[in-house]
Design a protein around this motif. Structure first.
Motif, PDB file in Angstrom:
ATOM      1  N   GLY A  25      -4.851   4.217   6.215  1.00 19.95           N
ATOM      2  CA  GLY A  25      -4.946   4.807   4.893  1.00 19.95           C
ATOM      3  C   GLY A  25      -5.618   6.165   4.902  1.00 19.95           C
ATOM      4  N   ALA A  26      -6.615   6.340   5.774  1.00 21.14           N
ATOM      5  CA  ALA A  26      -7.351   7.600   5.835  1.00 21.14           C
ATOM      6  C   ALA A  26      -6.453   8.764   6.258  1.00 21.14           C
ATOM      7  CB  ALA A  26      -8.525   7.474   6.803  1.00 21.14           C
ATOM      8  N   PHE A  27      -5.417   8.478   7.046  1.00 21.57           N
ATOM      9  CA  PHE A  27      -4.543   9.536   7.562  1.00 21.57           C
ATOM     10  C   PHE A  27      -3.152   9.501   6.924  1.00 21.57           C
ATOM     11  CE2 PHE A  27      -7.829   9.223  10.775  1.00 21.57           C
ATOM     12  CZ  PHE A  27      -8.087  10.562  11.057  1.00 21.57           C
ATOM     13  N   THR A  28      -3.035   8.771   5.818  1.00 18.05           N
ATOM     14  CA  THR A  28      -1.751   8.688   5.126  1.00 18.05           C
ATOM     15  C   THR A  28      -2.004   8.913   3.643  1.00 18.05           C
ATOM     16  OG1 THR A  28      -1.118   7.018   6.782  1.00 18.05           O
ATOM     17  CG2 THR A  28       0.361   7.330   4.898  1.00 18.05           C
ATOM     18  N   HIS A  29      -1.987  10.161   3.241  1.00 15.49           N
ATOM     19  CA  HIS A  29      -2.331  10.507   1.858  1.00 15.49           C
ATOM     20  C   HIS A  29      -1.345   9.851   0.892  1.00 15.49           C
ATOM     21  CE1 HIS A  29      -4.464  12.741  -1.131  1.00 15.49           C
ATOM     22  NE2 HIS A  29      -3.367  13.335  -1.568  1.00 15.49           N
ATOM     23  N   GLY A  30      -1.896   9.124  -0.068  1.00 15.41           N
ATOM     24  CA  GLY A  30      -1.074   8.386  -1.014  1.00 15.41           C
ATOM     25  C   GLY A  30      -1.030   6.900  -0.746  1.00 15.41           C
ATOM     26  N   VAL A  31      -1.664   6.478   0.364  1.00 16.09           N
ATOM     27  CA  VAL A  31      -1.740   5.058   0.726  1.00 16.09           C
ATOM     28  C   VAL A  31      -3.208   4.654   0.764  1.00 16.09           C
ATOM     29  CG1 VAL A  31      -1.369   3.395   2.596  1.00 16.09           C
ATOM     30  CG2 VAL A  31       0.426   5.038   2.003  1.00 16.09           C
ATOM     31  N   GLU A  32      -3.526   3.476   0.252  1.00 15.32           N
ATOM     32  CA  GLU A  32      -4.912   3.003   0.220  1.00 15.32           C
ATOM     33  C   GLU A  32      -5.010   1.573   0.728  1.00 15.32           C
ATOM     34  OE1 GLU A  32      -6.533   3.432  -3.690  1.00 15.32           O
ATOM     35  OE2 GLU A  32      -6.863   5.585  -3.455  1.00 15.32           O
ATOM     36  N   ALA A  33      -6.047   1.318   1.527  1.00 13.87           N
ATOM     37  CA  ALA A  33      -6.378  -0.037   1.963  1.00 13.87           C
ATOM     38  C   ALA A  33      -7.435  -0.613   1.029  1.00 13.87           C
ATOM     39  CB  ALA A  33      -6.891  -0.018   3.399  1.00 13.87           C
ATOM     40  N   GLY A  34      -7.489  -1.929   0.948  1.00 15.61           N
ATOM     41  CA  GLY A  34      -8.502  -2.600   0.150  1.00 15.61           C
ATOM     42  C   GLY A  34      -8.901  -3.901   0.803  1.00 15.61           C
ATOM     43  N   ALA A  35     -10.134  -4.336   0.555  1.00 11.56           N
ATOM     44  CA  ALA A  35     -10.655  -5.571   1.140  1.00 11.56           C
ATOM     45  C   ALA A  35     -11.089  -6.527   0.042  1.00 11.56           C
ATOM     46  CB  ALA A  35     -11.843  -5.272   2.057  1.00 11.56           C
ATOM     47  N   SER A  36     -10.573  -7.748   0.097  1.00 10.67           N
ATOM     48  CA  SER A  36     -11.031  -8.854  -0.755  1.00 10.67           C
ATOM     49  C   SER A  36     -10.931  -8.551  -2.244  1.00 10.67           C
ATOM     50  CB  SER A  36     -12.468  -9.241  -0.388  1.00 10.67           C
ATOM     51  OG  SER A  36     -12.548  -9.642   0.966  1.00 10.67           O
ATOM     52  N   ALA A  37      -9.920  -7.794  -2.637  1.00  8.80           N
ATOM     53  CA  ALA A  37      -9.711  -7.519  -4.061  1.00  8.80           C
ATOM     54  C   ALA A  37      -8.829  -8.599  -4.669  1.00  8.80           C
ATOM     55  CB  ALA A  37      -9.058  -6.149  -4.241  1.00  8.80           C
ATOM     56  N   ALA A  92       7.197  12.116   8.552  1.00  7.46           N
ATOM     57  CA  ALA A  92       8.249  12.120   7.533  1.00  7.46           C
ATOM     58  C   ALA A  92       7.846  11.275   6.326  1.00  7.46           C
ATOM     59  CB  ALA A  92       9.556  11.607   8.133  1.00  7.46           C
ATOM     60  N   PHE A  93       7.173  10.155   6.584  1.00  8.53           N
ATOM     61  CA  PHE A  93       6.704   9.289   5.494  1.00  8.53           C
ATOM     62  C   PHE A  93       5.688  10.015   4.621  1.00  8.53           C
ATOM     63  CE2 PHE A  93       3.780   5.618   4.287  1.00  8.53           C
ATOM     64  CZ  PHE A  93       4.596   5.174   3.255  1.00  8.53           C
ATOM     65  N   VAL A  94       4.730  10.688   5.248  1.00  7.39           N
ATOM     66  CA  VAL A  94       3.728  11.446   4.491  1.00  7.39           C
ATOM     67  C   VAL A  94       4.400  12.521   3.646  1.00  7.39           C
ATOM     68  CG1 VAL A  94       1.749  13.002   4.696  1.00  7.39           C
ATOM     69  CG2 VAL A  94       1.867  10.936   6.116  1.00  7.39           C
ATOM     70  N   ALA A  95       5.425  13.167   4.219  1.00 12.72           N
ATOM     71  CA  ALA A  95       6.142  14.197   3.469  1.00 12.72           C
ATOM     72  C   ALA A  95       6.844  13.590   2.252  1.00 12.72           C
ATOM     73  CB  ALA A  95       7.151  14.900   4.372  1.00 12.72           C
ATOM     74  N   ARG A  96       7.437  12.408   2.422  1.00 10.77           N
ATOM     75  CA  ARG A  96       8.106  11.743   1.297  1.00 10.77           C
ATOM     76  C   ARG A  96       7.115  11.366   0.210  1.00 10.77           C
ATOM     77  NH1 ARG A  96      10.783   8.860   5.410  1.00 10.77           N
ATOM     78  NH2 ARG A  96       9.699   6.919   4.864  1.00 10.77           N
ATOM     79  N   LEU A  97       5.940  10.881   0.614  1.00 16.93           N
ATOM     80  CA  LEU A  97       4.922  10.533  -0.375  1.00 16.93           C
ATOM     81  C   LEU A  97       4.502  11.776  -1.151  1.00 16.93           C
ATOM     82  CD1 LEU A  97       2.677   8.115   1.741  1.00 16.93           C
ATOM     83  CD2 LEU A  97       4.230   7.488  -0.115  1.00 16.93           C
ATOM     84  N   PRO A 153       0.608   4.261  -7.152  1.00 16.41           N
ATOM     85  CA  PRO A 153       1.760   4.268  -8.064  1.00 16.41           C
ATOM     86  C   PRO A 153       2.352   5.652  -8.302  1.00 16.41           C
ATOM     87  CG  PRO A 153      -0.283   3.711  -9.224  1.00 16.41           C
ATOM     88  CD  PRO A 153      -0.581   3.652  -7.771  1.00 16.41           C
ATOM     89  N   GLU A 154       1.528   6.692  -8.313  1.00 11.35           N
ATOM     90  CA  GLU A 154       2.061   8.037  -8.523  1.00 11.35           C
ATOM     91  C   GLU A 154       2.845   8.543  -7.310  1.00 11.35           C
ATOM     92  OE1 GLU A 154      -2.271   8.677  -7.170  1.00 11.35           O
ATOM     93  OE2 GLU A 154      -1.124   7.254  -8.399  1.00 11.35           O
ATOM     94  N   ARG A 155       2.757   7.791  -6.194  1.00  7.90           N
ATOM     95  CA  ARG A 155       3.525   8.123  -4.991  1.00  7.90           C
ATOM     96  C   ARG A 155       4.699   7.162  -4.803  1.00  7.90           C
ATOM     97  NH1 ARG A 155       1.025  12.761  -2.336  1.00  7.90           N
ATOM     98  NH2 ARG A 155      -0.936  12.952  -3.457  1.00  7.90           N
ATOM     99  N   GLY A 156       4.954   6.352  -5.819  1.00  5.03           N
ATOM    100  CA  GLY A 156       6.086   5.440  -5.754  1.00  5.03           C
ATOM    101  C   GLY A 156       5.737   3.994  -5.512  1.00  5.03           C
TER     102      GLY A 156
END
Length: 237
Positions: free
Chosen positions: A78-90, A227-232, A110-113
């Motif tokens: 998540g730290a190196f993929t802008h628009g993606v987030e990790a979460g723990a025990s939510a 390519a994924f980061v660019a799409r996001l 959601p704003e990244r799809g």
């Protein structure tokens, strides 16, 4: 985790005393949330297909350590993929009768799809793209009822680390059902939803986080990840 003897608990009027959560109660998600909020000392409870499950105390090497490694791996992605987030025990709101508390999630914002949303009161709503569970005493539960629930709510990838078995199962949808993802020729798992999310499962189960993160770095350096980061980025447009 043993299956509870279920029974239907009365749902009290909102202006009356709030009863405690009881393992095995059948409740709506709204009532589960109301009772959970009234029990701040409770560390983990889940509502799975309308039934309350209260988790026993967490052990260190059977759960807490593997959980930390899993979060370290997903957190780095998540730290190196802008628009993606990790979460723990939510806790995750799934329909009217389920509110699991997975050990880890990875979601596209959601704003990244992405499909899952964060509610006004800060809960995840809808199935995240990836859910992961550490299973020690709960293997049958996590690979049975929970798997069926995540499948029902269209989670795209589901990882179960079966700690006593020294195995990791990675499930993906195939023909409307979850099926095990096949590792590549080098024995590495490669996510179908998150390009560059690579896993050396053998290293993970032997708790070699250095090796796990080294393989992940290779995935993060791949053209597929770029390519994924660019799409996001374009999705945020």
């Amino acid at each position: 985790m043993t299956a509870p003897q279920t029974h239907t608990a009365p749902e009290e009027a909102t202006n009356g005393p709030i009863p405690p959560l009881v393992h095995g109660d059948r409740l709506t998600r709204a009532e589960f949330e109301r009772r959970y909020d009234a029990m701040p000392h409770l560390k983990k409870a889940e509502l799975i297909e309308g039934v309350v499950y209260i988790t026993p105390p967490v052990r260190c090497e059977a759960h807490a350590g593997p959980h930390a490694d899993l979060i370290g791996w997903l957190g780095m992605y998540g730290a190196f993929t802008h628009g993606v987030e990790a979460g723990a025990s939510a806790h995750v709101r799934l329909g009217a009768c389920s509110m699991p508390q997975p050990d880890a999630i990875l979601r596209i914002r959601p704003e990244r799809g992405g499909r899952a949303r964060i509610s006004a009161d800060d809960y995840v709503e809808g199935g995240p793209e990836l859910v992961a569970e550490v299973a020690a005493s709960s293997i049958r539960f996590d690979t049975g009822l929970k798997l069926q629930m995540y499948q029902r709510y269209d989670v795209q990838e589901y990882i179960v680390w079966r700690v006593p078995d020294n195995q990791i199962d990675w499930f993906v949808p195939r023909g409307g059902q979850f099926a095990r993802l096949t590792p590549d020729a080098a024995g590495m798992y490669r996510s179908e939803v998150f390009p560059g999310l690579w896993l050396d499962a053998a290293a993970m189960v032997r708790r070699d986080l250095g090796r796990v993160l080294s393989v992940l770095q290779q995935g993060l350096a791949s053209p597929e990840h770029a390519a994924f980061v660019a799409r996001l980025g374009q999705a945020a447009g």
